[in-house]
Write a protein that holds these residues in place. Structure first.
Motif, PDB file in Angstrom:
ATOM      1  N   ASP A  27     -46.541 -10.873  52.193  1.00  0.00           N
ATOM      2  CA  ASP A  27     -47.084  -9.980  53.213  1.00  0.00           C
ATOM      3  C   ASP A  27     -47.094  -8.572  52.652  1.00  0.00           C
TER       4      ASP A  27
ATOM      5  N   THR B 215     -47.265  -4.563  53.747  1.00  0.00           N
ATOM      6  CA  THR B 215     -47.047  -3.658  54.866  1.00  0.00           C
ATOM      7  C   THR B 215     -47.103  -2.224  54.379  1.00  0.00           C
TER       8      THR B 215
ATOM      9  N   THR C   9     -45.660   1.125  54.890  1.00  0.00           N
ATOM     10  CA  THR C   9     -44.431   1.585  55.536  1.00  0.00           C
ATOM     11  C   THR C   9     -44.445   3.075  55.848  1.00  0.00           C
TER      12      THR C   9
ATOM     13  N   PRO D  44     -44.612   1.226  60.714  1.00  0.00           N
ATOM     14  CA  PRO D  44     -45.136   0.333  59.674  1.00  0.00           C
ATOM     15  C   PRO D  44     -46.333  -0.466  60.195  1.00  0.00           C
ATOM     16  N   THR D  45     -47.303  -0.692  59.319  1.00  0.00           N
ATOM     17  CA  THR D  45     -48.516  -1.408  59.681  1.00  0.00           C
ATOM     18  C   THR D  45     -48.744  -2.547  58.703  1.00  0.00           C
ATOM     19  N   LYS D  46     -48.876  -3.768  59.220  1.00  0.00           N
ATOM     20  CA  LYS D  46     -49.188  -4.911  58.359  1.00  0.00           C
ATOM     21  C   LYS D  46     -50.635  -4.770  57.893  1.00  0.00           C
TER      22      LYS D  46
ATOM     23  N   GLU E 295     -54.008  -6.419  56.243  1.00  0.00           N
ATOM     24  CA  GLU E 295     -54.690  -7.697  56.049  1.00  0.00           C
ATOM     25  C   GLU E 295     -54.915  -7.917  54.552  1.00  0.00           C
TER      26      GLU E 295
ATOM     27  N   TYR F 128     -46.280   1.366  50.359  1.00  0.00           N
ATOM     28  CA  TYR F 128     -46.486  -0.037  50.717  1.00  0.00           C
ATOM     29  C   TYR F 128     -45.294  -0.862  50.269  1.00  0.00           C
TER      30      TYR F 128
ATOM     31  N   ASP G 147     -43.471  -8.100  50.735  1.00  0.00           N
ATOM     32  CA  ASP G 147     -42.406  -9.061  51.024  1.00  0.00           C
ATOM     33  C   ASP G 147     -42.910 -10.432  50.580  1.00  0.00           C
TER      34      ASP G 147
ATOM     35  N   SER H 209     -38.582  -8.373  47.871  1.00  0.00           N
ATOM     36  CA  SER H 209     -39.613  -7.379  48.163  1.00  0.00           C
ATOM     37  C   SER H 209     -39.606  -6.307  47.088  1.00  0.00           C
TER      38      SER H 209
END
Length: 126
Positions: A62, A64, A66, A74-76, A78, A103, A106, A120
């Protein structure tokens, strides 16, 4: 006990110890691109390379964001995760170009000998 038998028993014991280390090996990160804590231009792909072949159907990552200017949550991001041709790396491809910010990747992997590990790393885009 003869010297030969004593030598043979020691050889067997040492061999068992060495073999047990291999049996309990886990995949280890060999490298990441970008490197952990690096400051880079926006990468088109992110790669995590491992010491062992992965079971790609049980492995993934994933991405993210940060930290970014003007935001605190924090924003995931795509992104698509795929295995390299030799199945020793995860390749993460963001759906859109990455903007300036920090960024975190993980990752979780399972090697072909069924050992699972996760971890991570982070990097900053200028």
């Amino acid at each position: 006990m003869s010297h030969f038998r004593s030598f043979t028993l020691r050889l067997v014991a040492v061999s068992a110890l060495l073999a047990s280390g291999a049996l309990f090996a886990h995949p280890k990160v060999v490298s990441t691109t970008p490197a952990d804590h690096a400051e880079v231009s926006a990468p088109a792909t992110i790669e995590v390379s491992f010491s062992e072949t992965l079971m790609t159907q049980l492995s993934g990552a994933d991405l993210t964001m940060t930290e970014k200017p003007g935001a605190t949550t924090p924003t995931k991001i795509e992104a698509k995760t795929a295995a390299s041709a030799d199945a020793k790396s995860l390749v993460i491809t963001p759906a859109h170009p990455l903007g300036a910010g920090t960024y975190r990747v993980d990752w979780h992997v399972v090697s072909t000998d069924t050992h699972a590990v996760k971890g991570s790393f982070s990097f900053r885009v200028k």
